[in-house]
Structures are given as C-alpha cells and as structure tokens.
Motif scaffolding. Structure first.
Motif, mmCIF file in Angstrom:
data_model
loop_
_atom_site.group_PDB
_atom_site.id
_atom_site.type_symbol
_atom_site.label_atom_id
_atom_site.label_comp_id
_atom_site.label_asym_id
_atom_site.label_seq_id
_atom_site.Cartn_x
_atom_site.Cartn_y
_atom_site.Cartn_z
ATOM 1 N N ASP A 71 0.814 -1.214 0.000
ATOM 2 C CA ASP A 71 0.000 0.000 0.000
ATOM 3 C C ASP A 71 0.849 1.266 0.000
ATOM 4 O OD1 ASP A 71 0.989 -0.357 2.524
ATOM 5 O OD2 ASP A 71 -0.832 0.257 3.572
ATOM 6 N N LYS A 72 2.154 1.102 -0.217
ATOM 7 C CA LYS A 72 3.060 2.252 -0.253
ATOM 8 C C LYS A 72 3.638 2.483 -1.647
ATOM 9 C CE LYS A 72 4.411 2.240 4.633
ATOM 10 N NZ LYS A 72 3.367 1.324 5.083
ATOM 11 N N VAL A 73 3.068 1.817 -2.645
ATOM 12 C CA VAL A 73 3.450 2.068 -4.028
ATOM 13 C C VAL A 73 3.122 3.523 -4.376
ATOM 14 C CG1 VAL A 73 2.972 1.425 -6.425
ATOM 15 C CG2 VAL A 73 3.051 -0.340 -4.656
ATOM 16 N N LYS A 74 3.983 4.168 -5.119
ATOM 17 C CA LYS A 74 3.741 5.563 -5.479
ATOM 18 C C LYS A 74 2.463 5.682 -6.304
ATOM 19 C CE LYS A 74 8.489 7.285 -5.219
ATOM 20 N NZ LYS A 74 9.072 6.077 -4.628
ATOM 21 N N THR A 75 1.662 6.672 -5.973
ATOM 22 C CA THR A 75 0.404 6.897 -6.669
ATOM 23 C C THR A 75 0.647 7.580 -8.010
ATOM 24 O OG1 THR A 75 0.081 9.088 -5.715
ATOM 25 C CG2 THR A 75 -0.739 7.194 -4.427
ATOM 26 N N PRO A 76 -0.335 7.570 -8.906
ATOM 27 C CA PRO A 76 -0.185 8.292 -10.177
ATOM 28 C C PRO A 76 0.146 9.771 -9.980
ATOM 29 C CG PRO A 76 -2.047 6.808 -10.293
ATOM 30 C CD PRO A 76 -1.579 6.769 -8.872
ATOM 31 N N ASN A 77 -0.420 10.410 -8.961
ATOM 32 C CA ASN A 77 -0.114 11.820 -8.710
ATOM 33 C C ASN A 77 1.333 12.005 -8.269
ATOM 34 O OD1 ASN A 77 -2.636 12.814 -9.401
ATOM 35 N ND2 ASN A 77 -3.442 12.643 -7.337
ATOM 36 N N GLN A 78 1.839 11.099 -7.440
ATOM 37 C CA GLN A 78 3.241 11.175 -7.023
ATOM 38 C C GLN A 78 4.170 10.942 -8.207
ATOM 39 O OE1 GLN A 78 2.830 8.194 -3.893
ATOM 40 N NE2 GLN A 78 3.328 9.719 -2.343
ATOM 41 N N LEU A 79 3.842 9.982 -9.057
ATOM 42 C CA LEU A 79 4.654 9.710 -10.236
ATOM 43 C C LEU A 79 4.628 10.896 -11.197
ATOM 44 C CD1 LEU A 79 3.675 5.990 -10.921
ATOM 45 C CD2 LEU A 79 5.855 6.825 -10.038
ATOM 46 N N PHE A 80 3.483 11.554 -11.297
ATOM 47 C CA PHE A 80 3.371 12.706 -12.198
ATOM 48 C C PHE A 80 4.254 13.852 -11.703
ATOM 49 C CE2 PHE A 80 1.323 16.462 -14.058
ATOM 50 C CZ PHE A 80 1.244 16.065 -15.383
#
Length: 379
Positions: free
Chosen positions: A48-57
């Motif tokens: 549950d700590k995988v980077k989110t799409p917003n973090q990747l963006f």
C-alpha cells in the motif's frame, strides 16, 4: 578526443553538474532514478506504499519536465510478477500523462515577437505552434532578450506551460519569464532558469487567460521551438489495500527515554530523537492498554546521517512489563543507502501492553541510537 574520453551516459564529471559547460560539444540528458516503492526491492508490507499516479506525475514534471529521463525502478514479487497495486498505479499514471498532454490549449494561437531573425518566415513565431520540435523561432544575433506576445484562440484555463528549444542547435536560453494579461495590464506568472529540450513549468494554481507574454534571455540568439499550455488531469486512484490501523502517536509513552523521546512519536519525520543506550540497550514503549498488535515500523533519521541508525533489530513484547518474549528479529537491508520507513510484521498478532525495540547492530557506535518515528500497528 580519444574514444576512451568520449562522454557517455553514466560517465559523470561531478565538477560541472550544477552548471554544465558553456560552449560544450555534447548534450547528454540527466537520468532521474527513482523506485516505484519506498525502496528498490519488494516487501509485502509495502503493497500500500506504491507511489500513486499523482506522485509519479510530480516526479515526471521534475525529470522529463526538466529535460531528463525518468528511470522508474520496479520491484517484482518473488514469483517474478508485479503486484496488482504496482500495475494499476502504473496504468493510471500512463492514463494521467496521456490525458494531460492530449489537448494543447495553445493550439490555434497567434504570436507577435519583438524581433524576428532577418524578418525571415523561416524563423517566424508561427513555428512555436506547428508540432515540429526542430522548426523554431529565432531573433537576430544582436537581440539576446526578445519577447513574444501570444494570443490564444479563446480564453483557456491551464496550469502547465511547456517550452522547448531546438536542441540540435544547443541549449541556448539561460532563463525565461512568462507574463499574463490581467485586467488591462501584464502580471508576472512564471519563470525558469533553463529550457533545453523540454521544460514543463507547473503553476501553483490554474489560471484562465487569453494573452501571455514570454521573455527570453540568452548569451546568443535564442531558438525556441515550442510553446504549449495544458491542464493537469485529475486522478482519483486508490489502492486495493487499505492503510494499516495504527495506535495514535499521542497514546504511546517511551518509558525508557529522556525528555526528547517524544520526537520519536510526534508525527514529524524531520525531527530526530538521538539517545545514548546504556546497559539496557533497548527502547521500551508502553501502550495505552493491552492491545492485539501485528507489528511496528521504524523510520530512520531523514537528514542523511547514519549516527544511531540500526542495521539489525529485535522486537520483544510483554503484557505486564516483566515477562518478555521475542516476536521478531532481522536486519534492515541497505538502510545505509535507502533511509526509508522499515515496516516489521509479526508472524502472528501479539497481545501486548509493552513493546521493546532492540537495536542489535548500529551503523555508528553501538551505544548510540536514533529514530525519526515509531509506529505500532493494530489488528
């Protein structure tokens, strides 16, 4: 220049990293290496700590958006497959990038520059909107700070500005400023210190406008090949696995600590509790009551120091504070180079009123201990 001395990706002259070399012969884009998870390897309790799409963006804007390469490290599970959360986040990130940059809000705009090289249509402002990265606007050799007034086809709301140079002619532009026409006058909107092959400028908040003005500053005639506007697409992505339930930090009492021990449970990973562990050599935490706990986490100091950071650990629990049993032990692999939160999950849930964290091996002096944050997880 001999073949052995030719520049290649991975071979770095550290002396000029912040500045580059004015008049250099080669252009090599920077490489931005970042893991999709907190570290470079797979851990089940980090699903549950995988980077989110917003973090990747955000990382995309600071790498690709600054002329670099975004090198995203993926961590497969032991069976060689990526976890569903990794796959879903990557797919949603791709959708966000595609949705954001699919609609250029500057399409159909017109422009008027303060100077055009030799008044030749080959260097016209129209080249900024033709989707060709190598056609370009240019000024005369003696005009090093031209301005370009841009009128959009109609008013648009945007929060991203994209600028590109014709990189075949080198990185020429030192800086750029963008103004917006508001209520009959020009107002500063954004600025950047270099453009290169690609520059994405993210505004603090969306702006609606019909006219903008770009000021270019360069030691030689600038060559700008692209001006575009975009609106960042929203992403409501959520992971399948919910966050683990934690005991509130203000309910944790570090009874073996000194007056500074509250820094370990203050919800601020920028603060550090540094302690000298005497003959006890453990940190004892009292919970508000006997709870069924499933694990804990240790956040190492985030100031890039290793003083007091443990490499190996042992966890003990107790109901009465007298009889103790070991419920977990191990090592924090690569914590010296990867100072991320270390999550420890017990094999089975444990009833406990007290918990001890024992640093069995420390990267510095064995008597020293440091921690940014502790968390205790409930069943």
């Amino acid at each position: 220049m001999s073949p052995a001395s030719l520049p290649v990706p991975g071979e770095v002259d550290n002396s000029n990293l912040p500045t580059g070399t004015r008049g250099g012969e080669f252009w090599i884009p920077a490489e931005c290496d970042v893991p999709q998870r907190p570290g470079w390897f797979y851990h089940e309790d980090q699903n549950d700590k995988v980077k989110t799409p917003n973090q990747l963006f955000e990382i995309y804007l600071k790498s690709v958006g600054r002329g670099g390469n975004m090198n995203l490290g993926l961590a497969p599970m032991p069976n060689g497959m990526l976890h569903d959360n990794d796959v879903k986040s990557l797919a949603a990130f791709g959708e966000k990038v595609k949705a954001t940059f699919s609609d250029n809000l500057a399409a159909g705009a017109t422009a008027k520059a303060s100077n055009v090289r030799e008044n030749n249509a080959l260097f016209s402002e129209k080249n900024l909107f033709d989707n060709d990265r190598y056609s370009y606007y240019a000024s005369d050799d003696n005009v090093l700070s031209p301005s370009i007034e841009i009128t959009l086809a109609h008013d648009q709301e945007f929060d991203l500005i994209r600028l590109r140079e014709n990189i075949k002619l080198g990185q020429r532009i030192d800086s750029v400023k963008v103004d917006v026409w508001v209520n009959g006058s020009w107002k500063p909107l954004a600025s950047a210190t270099s453009i290169g092959s690609n520059r994405l400028i993210k505004l603090a908040e969306p702006v609606r406008a019909t006219k903008l003005r770009v000021h270019l500053y360069a030691p030689v005639a600038p060559t700008l090949s692209d001006f575009a506007l975009f609106k960042e697409a929203k992403s409501d992505f959520k992971f399948d696995q919910a966050d683990r339930k934690k005991i509130a930090k203000d309910q944790l009492n570090i009874i073996s600590g000194d007056k500074h021990s509250k820094k370990a449970v203050d919800n601020d990973d920028k603060t550090v509790w540094e302690a000298i562990l005497s003959s006890q050599k453990f940190v004892e935490i009292r919970l508000p009551k006997t709870e069924l706990i499933t694990g804990m986490s240790y956040m190492p100091r985030q100031d890039r120091k290793i003083k007091g950071v443990p490499a190996k650990y042992e966890i003990q629990t107790s109901i009465d504070g007298k009889e103790w049993k070991t419920v977990a032990s191990g090592e924090f692999s690569n914590i010296r180079a990867n100072a991320t939160e270390q999550s420890i999950t017990f094999d089975t849930a444990q009833e406990a009123h007290y918990i001890r964290f024992i640093p069995n091996e420390v990267l510095s002096d064995d008597k020293e201990f440091s921690v940014a944050e502790f968390d205790i997880y409930l069943k």
